[in-house]
Design an enzyme around this catalytic site. Structure first.
Site, PDB file in Angstrom:
ATOM      1  N   ASP A   9       4.841   7.350   1.391  1.00 20.03           N
ATOM      2  CA  ASP A   9       4.188   7.748  -0.063  1.00 20.03           C
ATOM      3  C   ASP A   9       5.513   7.950  -0.800  1.00 20.03           C
ATOM      4  OD1 ASP A   9       1.283   9.409  -1.639  1.00 20.03           O
ATOM      5  OD2 ASP A   9       3.420   8.766  -2.419  1.00 20.03           O
ATOM      6  N   ILE A  10       5.725   7.257  -1.835  1.00 17.44           N
ATOM      7  CA  ILE A  10       6.978   7.285  -2.448  1.00 17.44           C
ATOM      8  C   ILE A  10       7.073   8.779  -3.276  1.00 17.44           C
ATOM      9  CG2 ILE A  10       5.947   6.366  -4.747  1.00 17.44           C
ATOM     10  CD1 ILE A  10       9.018   4.683  -4.748  1.00 17.44           C
ATOM     11  N   ASP A  33       2.146   4.033  -9.947  1.00 20.00           N
ATOM     12  CA  ASP A  33       2.080   4.720 -11.433  1.00 20.00           C
ATOM     13  C   ASP A  33       1.018   5.774 -11.299  1.00 20.00           C
ATOM     14  OD1 ASP A  33       1.718   3.024 -14.874  1.00 20.00           O
ATOM     15  OD2 ASP A  33       2.933   4.950 -13.985  1.00 20.00           O
ATOM     16  N   GLY A 123       1.439  -5.142  -5.859  1.00 21.11           N
ATOM     17  CA  GLY A 123       0.153  -4.885  -5.672  1.00 21.11           C
ATOM     18  C   GLY A 123      -0.663  -5.392  -6.651  1.00 21.11           C
TER      19      GLY A 123
HETATM   20  N1  APR Z   1       3.840   4.978  -2.421  1.00 19.27           N
HETATM   21  C1  APR Z   1       4.602   3.784  -2.299  1.00 19.27           C
HETATM   22  N2  APR Z   1       3.968   2.641  -2.359  1.00 19.27           N
HETATM   23  C2  APR Z   1       2.665   2.664  -3.131  1.00 19.27           C
HETATM   24  C3  APR Z   1       1.928   3.654  -3.608  1.00 19.27           C
HETATM   25  C4  APR Z   1       2.653   4.896  -3.086  1.00 19.27           C
HETATM   26  N3  APR Z   1       2.062   6.008  -3.381  1.00 19.27           N
HETATM   27  N4  APR Z   1       0.832   3.316  -3.921  1.00 19.27           N
HETATM   28  C5  APR Z   1       0.783   1.926  -4.100  1.00 19.27           C
HETATM   29  N5  APR Z   1       1.957   1.556  -3.248  1.00 19.27           N
HETATM   30  C6  APR Z   1       2.376   0.235  -3.138  1.00 19.27           C
HETATM   31  C7  APR Z   1       1.205  -0.955  -3.417  1.00 19.27           C
HETATM   32  O1  APR Z   1       0.599  -1.132  -1.917  1.00 19.27           O
HETATM   33  C8  APR Z   1       2.365  -2.251  -3.724  1.00 19.27           C
HETATM   34  O2  APR Z   1       2.677  -2.727  -2.408  1.00 19.27           O
HETATM   35  O3  APR Z   1       3.450  -0.247  -4.265  1.00 19.27           O
HETATM   36  C9  APR Z   1       3.516  -1.627  -4.381  1.00 19.27           C
HETATM   37  C10 APR Z   1       3.187  -1.648  -5.783  1.00 19.27           C
HETATM   38  O4  APR Z   1       1.826  -1.810  -6.359  1.00 19.27           O
HETATM   39  P1  APR Z   1       1.417  -1.280  -7.591  1.00 19.27           P
HETATM   40  O5  APR Z   1       1.485   0.214  -7.592  1.00 19.27           O
HETATM   41  O6  APR Z   1      -0.014  -1.855  -7.978  1.00 19.27           O
HETATM   42  O7  APR Z   1       2.523  -1.748  -8.597  1.00 19.27           O
HETATM   43  P2  APR Z   1       2.415  -3.266  -9.212  1.00 19.27           P
HETATM   44  O8  APR Z   1       2.231  -4.354  -8.551  1.00 19.27           O
HETATM   45  O9  APR Z   1       3.940  -3.430  -9.851  1.00 19.27           O
HETATM   46  O10 APR Z   1       1.360  -3.238 -10.527  1.00 19.27           O
HETATM   47  C11 APR Z   1       2.008  -2.350 -11.601  1.00 19.27           C
HETATM   48  O11 APR Z   1      -0.185  -1.446 -11.757  1.00 19.27           O
HETATM   49  O12 APR Z   1      -0.577   0.732 -11.330  1.00 19.27           O
HETATM   50  C12 APR Z   1      -0.534  -0.082 -12.336  1.00 19.27           C
HETATM   51  O13 APR Z   1       0.179   0.957 -14.505  1.00 19.27           O
HETATM   52  C13 APR Z   1       0.706   0.122 -13.457  1.00 19.27           C
HETATM   53  O14 APR Z   1       0.112  -1.731 -14.751  1.00 19.27           O
HETATM   54  C14 APR Z   1       0.759  -1.273 -13.711  1.00 19.27           C
HETATM   55  C15 APR Z   1       0.758  -2.258 -12.587  1.00 19.27           C
END
Ligand code: APR
Length: 269
Positions: A9-10, A33, A123
């Protein structure tokens, strides 16, 4: 620069800066986010609001990055960046690469020595994992930054596997390229400069194995002003394109490349 991989988890990473896969509103969302704002607390959103009220009135553009406090997170800063939504019709790799490059520039401006990245756009924004990993690894490896550790933090096993393969096949870091240049014998360098034959770099072992078509598509290089490793990467793309096909080699790039290599050889090594 060390590139490391962690499945986790980041929001739990003990690094100087964690990168948030934000959206242009900077007002939070789901995925990374949501987790960062949830765990980091209201201080992060308060700073995002101030950014929106000042420099980013229209929102943070895709591919750009901006830092705020990390609030309650173990990190010191959050670097928010907006990835491109994946498109099957349009190649947005350069925008995705920009997220990594611009985040590292912000990290350098903060003096951050360690930076954790999620799999940006992989994601909710729908980018296929393998492709997202290749862009991430290729861009980070070729980035010119003072950051000492780049840590990819992957949320699940599939993402970790994709990033591990991408990092392993994305070729040397810039430091490793310079070390290879320094290991070449002087007489071979003289031959390269006397003949002007960049192909000799191939025999010198200076041409590097990396995803040069991706790097060329996502990077603009002014070789005269760039670090010498960019000259090697460009030379590789020319030598490889001549041998194996691909984007037409910019043969007019040969002279700037040789000039840059000569300047490194005579004044920087
Ligand atoms: N820690 C690490 N990686 C994570 C976590 C976490 N807590 N939560 C999710 N991920 C992973 C997801 O599984 C994916 O592989 O991070 C990667 C990016 O996923 P998203 O968070 O959905 O980001 P993104 O695809 O760039 O979409 C961005 O999603 O959350 C909204 O506000 C954000 O509109 C924006 C969009």
């Amino acid at each position: 620069m060390r590139v490391t991989l962690v499945q986790g988890d980041i929001t739990e990473q003990r690094v100087d800066a964690v990168v948030n896969a934000a959206n242009s509103s900077l007002m939070g969302g789901g995925g990374v986010d949501g987790a960062i704002h949830r765990r980091g607390g209201p201080a992060i959103l308060a700073e995002c609001r101030r950014l929106r009220a000042s420099k980013y009135g229209k929102g943070l553009p895709t591919g750009q990055a901006v830092a705020t406090t990390a609030g309650e997170l173990p990190a010191r800063w959050v670097i928010h960046t907006v990835g491109p939504v994946h498109s099957a019709e349009q190649d947005r790799s350069a925008q995705l690469a920009s997220c990594y490059r611009e985040s590292l520039k912000v990290a350098d401006s903060l003096g951050a020595a360690s930076v954790a990245f999620p799999a940006i756009s992989a994601g909710i924004y729908g980018w296929p994992l393998d492709s997202a990993a290749r862009v991430a690894a290729c861009t980070v490896k070729a980035a010119h930054t003072g950051v000492e550790e780049v840590r990819f933090v992957l949320f699940d096993h599939d993402a970790h596997t994709a990033f591990q393969q991408a990092v392993e096949s994305s070729g040397p870091t810039n430091d490793e390229i310079v070390a290879a240049l320094s290991a070449q014998p002087a007489d071979r360098w003289r031959e390269v400069f006397e003949t002007g034959d960049v192909g000799l770099l191939y025999q010198l072992g200076v041409v590097v194995g990396f995803d040069w078509p991706l790097w060329r598509r996502t990077t603009t290089v002014d070789v005269a002003g760039a670090p010498v490793s960019d000259a090697v990467r460009l030379a590789t793309s020319i030598v490889r394109a001549e041998r194996f096909g691909g984007p037409a080699p910019d043969l007019d790039m040969l002279k700037p490349i040789l000039d840059r290599l000569r300047r490194w050889y005579e004044t920087e090594r």
